[in-house]
Design an enzyme around this catalytic site. Sequence first.
Site, short mmCIF file in Angstrom:
data_model
loop_
_atom_site.label_atom_id
_atom_site.label_comp_id
_atom_site.label_asym_id
_atom_site.label_seq_id
_atom_site.Cartn_x
_atom_site.Cartn_y
_atom_site.Cartn_z
N HIS A 1 37.50 43.99 40.60
CA HIS A 1 38.60 44.17 39.63
C HIS A 1 38.57 43.17 38.47
O HIS A 1 38.37 43.52 37.31
CB HIS A 1 39.95 44.04 40.34
CG HIS A 1 40.15 44.97 41.48
ND1 HIS A 1 40.41 46.30 41.31
CD2 HIS A 1 40.11 44.77 42.83
CE1 HIS A 1 40.55 46.89 42.49
NE2 HIS A 1 40.36 45.98 43.43
N ASP A 2 38.85 41.90 38.79
CA ASP A 2 39.16 40.93 37.74
C ASP A 2 38.01 40.60 36.77
O ASP A 2 38.27 40.31 35.60
CB ASP A 2 39.68 39.62 38.37
CG ASP A 2 41.01 39.83 39.08
OD1 ASP A 2 41.69 40.83 38.77
OD2 ASP A 2 41.36 39.01 39.94
#
Length: 314
Positions: A244-245
Site C-alpha cells: 500500500h504505502d
Amino acid sequence: MTTPHQIIIDTDPGQDDAVAILLALGSPQEIEILGITAVAGNVPLALTEKNARIVCELANRPDIRVFSGCDAPIARPLVTAEHVHGKTGLDGPTLPDPVMPLQEQHAVDFIIDTFRNAPAGSISLCTLGPLTNVATALQRAPDIAPKIKQIVMMGGAYFEVGNITPTAEFNIYVDPEAAKIVFGAGIPLVVLPLDVTHKTLVTKERNDAFRALPGKVGIAVAEMTDFFERFDKEKYGSTGAPLHDPTVIGYLLNPDLFQGREINVEIETGSDLTLGMTVADWWRVTDRPENALFIKDIDDEGFFTLLTERLATL
Ligand SMILES: [Ca+2]
C-alpha cells in the site's frame, strides 16, 4: 538537476510504511525528508514511533528526525491492525531496537512550525496512516493549510470499497473525523486508494528480487512482505500482498506511473454501517467541487522496477 521534493512523512509503521520510508531514503536525489511523524494506527503509538526509528537505522540514517504524535483518533477509541501486521507492527525480520533518540517536540507542533517557517508551496506531506496528526495540526493552526504544497496520501477506496469494514479502508476508518478535516481543507490532495494498492502486489518473483539485493535492507524487505503476504493471500486469494504505502513515494518519484481523475471525495462520519467510507464521485454525478486527484491505475511493473532499484542503493 531539479530541486528535490521536501517532505514530511506521517506514518504508522507497519511493514508497508517501512518499505515506503526505505524507498524515500533510497531516493536522495529526488526526496529530502524533513522529518518523520509517527501516529497511532496499525499498532499503538509507542510501537509506531519505535518502528519508524528501527527503519531509519536499518537504512543507516539515524540522522533523520522522528517525532511522536497523537496516540488516539480525534473523536474515537483507537482501532489497530495486529491481525495484518503482527504484534509489533513490523513482524517478519528480526531487527534491533533503535538507539537513535526520539525528538522531544510533539509531531503536531513540528508539522505546524515547519509549514509556518517555510515558503508557501515548498513542502509536501506524505501520509501513510490515519490522518490524526495532520488534522490536529490543521485544527490548531488553520493558517498552515495554504502553505502545504500537497498531501499525497494512502487512504480510501472506491471500486475496491473497503478492507477493515465492507465499505471503509483502514487509514480513513480509524479516524474519519480527521479525514473529513483534511479532505475539506482546500489543500491539493493526491489519493492512493485500495484501487491502486490492490494492483501493487508483491509476487513471488518480486519478493525474490528484494531478497537477492546486496545488503540487509533487501532481505528485511523480503521478510516483511513475506509476513503480511500470508494474511492478504488468504483473504483475497491474490498472487501476493498489496504494497500500500510505498505507492505514495512512488507517485512523488514518478507520477507518470499513475493515472486518476480530479474528483470530489467526501468522508462518511455519520453512519454506523458505512463509517469512514470515501464517497468518491468517480462518475461526476454530483455538482460537488473537485477536491482530490483520485488515482485508479498504476504501472505496477514500472513501480516495482523503481522500488527495487532504489532499495538496492541502501
Ligand atoms: Ca500505514
